[in-house]
Design a protein around this motif. Sequence first.
Motif, short mmCIF file in Angstrom:
data_model
loop_
_atom_site.label_atom_id
_atom_site.label_comp_id
_atom_site.label_asym_id
_atom_site.label_seq_id
_atom_site.Cartn_x
_atom_site.Cartn_y
_atom_site.Cartn_z
N LEU A 8 0.80 -1.22 0.00
CA LEU A 8 0.00 0.00 0.00
C LEU A 8 0.84 1.28 0.00
CD1 LEU A 8 -2.88 -0.97 2.46
CD2 LEU A 8 -2.90 -0.99 -0.03
N SER A 9 2.16 1.14 -0.03
CA SER A 9 3.01 2.32 -0.09
C SER A 9 2.93 2.93 -1.49
CB SER A 9 4.47 1.96 0.23
OG SER A 9 5.02 1.13 -0.79
N MET A 10 3.14 4.23 -1.59
CA MET A 10 2.99 4.92 -2.87
C MET A 10 3.88 4.33 -3.96
SD MET A 10 0.66 7.20 -3.04
CE MET A 10 1.14 8.24 -4.43
N LYS A 11 5.10 3.94 -3.61
CA LYS A 11 6.03 3.45 -4.64
C LYS A 11 5.64 2.07 -5.15
CE LYS A 11 9.47 1.43 -1.49
NZ LYS A 11 10.91 1.42 -1.11
N ASN A 12 4.87 1.31 -4.36
CA ASN A 12 4.51 -0.05 -4.76
C ASN A 12 3.07 -0.20 -5.21
OD1 ASN A 12 7.08 -1.10 -4.18
ND2 ASN A 12 6.58 -1.35 -2.02
N ILE A 39 -2.82 2.70 7.21
CA ILE A 39 -1.74 2.34 6.29
C ILE A 39 -2.16 2.45 4.83
CG2 ILE A 39 -0.55 0.88 7.95
CD1 ILE A 39 -1.83 -1.53 6.74
N GLY A 40 -3.46 2.63 4.60
CA GLY A 40 -3.94 2.79 3.23
C GLY A 40 -4.36 4.21 2.90
N SER A 41 -3.88 5.19 3.66
CA SER A 41 -4.33 6.57 3.50
C SER A 41 -3.98 7.15 2.13
CB SER A 41 -3.77 7.46 4.61
OG SER A 41 -2.35 7.44 4.62
N LYS A 42 -2.82 6.81 1.59
CA LYS A 42 -2.42 7.35 0.28
C LYS A 42 -3.35 6.84 -0.82
CE LYS A 42 1.24 9.46 1.90
NZ LYS A 42 1.24 10.93 2.03
N LEU A 43 -3.67 5.55 -0.77
CA LEU A 43 -4.60 4.98 -1.73
C LEU A 43 -5.97 5.62 -1.57
CD1 LEU A 43 -5.52 2.88 -3.84
CD2 LEU A 43 -5.89 1.28 -1.94
N ALA A 44 -6.41 5.82 -0.33
CA ALA A 44 -7.72 6.42 -0.07
C ALA A 44 -7.83 7.80 -0.68
CB ALA A 44 -7.97 6.48 1.44
#
Length: 402
Positions: A97-101, A352-357
């Motif tokens: 869930l990290s931005m780079k992945n 941990i999924g805030s960037k995706l959200a």
Amino acid sequence: MDAIQHIMPEPVSFDNPFKDYKKIRRKKDMLRVSPTKWLVMGYNASFAALCSPHVSHWQDEENKGDGGQLKNSVVDIARLFTPETNTRFRDIIIQALSMKNLICDEAGLKAKAEKLLEKFEGKPGFDFIGEYADPFTFKIICEVMGFTEAESDELYVIIKAKEQQYLQYILFNARKDRSAENDTYRELIRFMEKFTERQLQNKDNPHSLIAMLITESAANNGDKAVDVLYLCSIVLFLIYTGHHNMTNFLGNIIVFLSKHKSILDALIADPGLVDKSINEFLRLEGPVQFLMVHAKSDFVLEQTDIKSGAELLVCIGASNRDETVFESPDEFKLDREMTRHLSFGYGAYRCIGSKLANMEIAAALKALLEKFPAFRVDKNGIVWKTDNIVERGPEKLMLKLS
């Protein structure tokens, strides 16, 4: 009445709980509601609680069984997402869930949203929740996990048939007798059994999130078998947080915009403002109203003695509108200087999924505003969820397009 509503000092409404929170917060930022439970309403106390090394999402050490396996699946899932346990499962999910992945970007998400909206062209309106937000957010979290579109569609039918009772499944899974032949979730379990078998045999997309979780589960069992029931709980928890909460949030935003035409007009005129507005939407209209944490040891919170084992019910919805922290807290301000809302939690317990959200919400909103800028909310077509006050969002939200 749900358990949290029962302990609130004042009745809390489902559609607009904020006026009720304000009444409670005026009494005190922290209220003891039982010998072992505290209600935390003020921002500073909530922030301190979420950042404290003395609290955890996970409490029940006594449920550990042989080999470190937990008998209670609810505790097991809570332990999985608890930072201090540092499980390999958690590491896999964080990395995925990290931005780079992340395997998707906002442009790709927006294209999927636009495709969903195409079927409403020429129609007088549609249910924003059931026909747009719900299927869109479900497809995205399934794609991120690594399910194919066909698998996602099959899983969606299964979940919808169970009325999206994600947490009820996890509670069922906590029972000692977990026979797939007798439980109401046998279709889900059979789906995961077949999927897991195919994955282990064919090793399709081995670097996907779901594939890595399967590999880790097999490794934990000496490469003999995968704990499918536990895997179901992980998948459902990810769907619950990545789909259910985002559906609620999108619905909250649309209801808010229907009441604030100047803000809606500004977003339509300049779609770039959508990205800048999400933090303020999260502060004002976040889907999660309460977070529960447990005291691991005795400590002091805002000059209040908290005993080990105590439960702290942190009211995110109240804290985000604390007038001692946020100037004009009930107003939407794009240029607000203080933007440190608590809707994603904070510190070690930040979502941990805030960037995706954030990407998901921006894509869904931009697609809608560009495709149907003249939409209106049918005020008689809003039905709020009334299952509990932890989650806030409309169950049905009819939009008019003509």
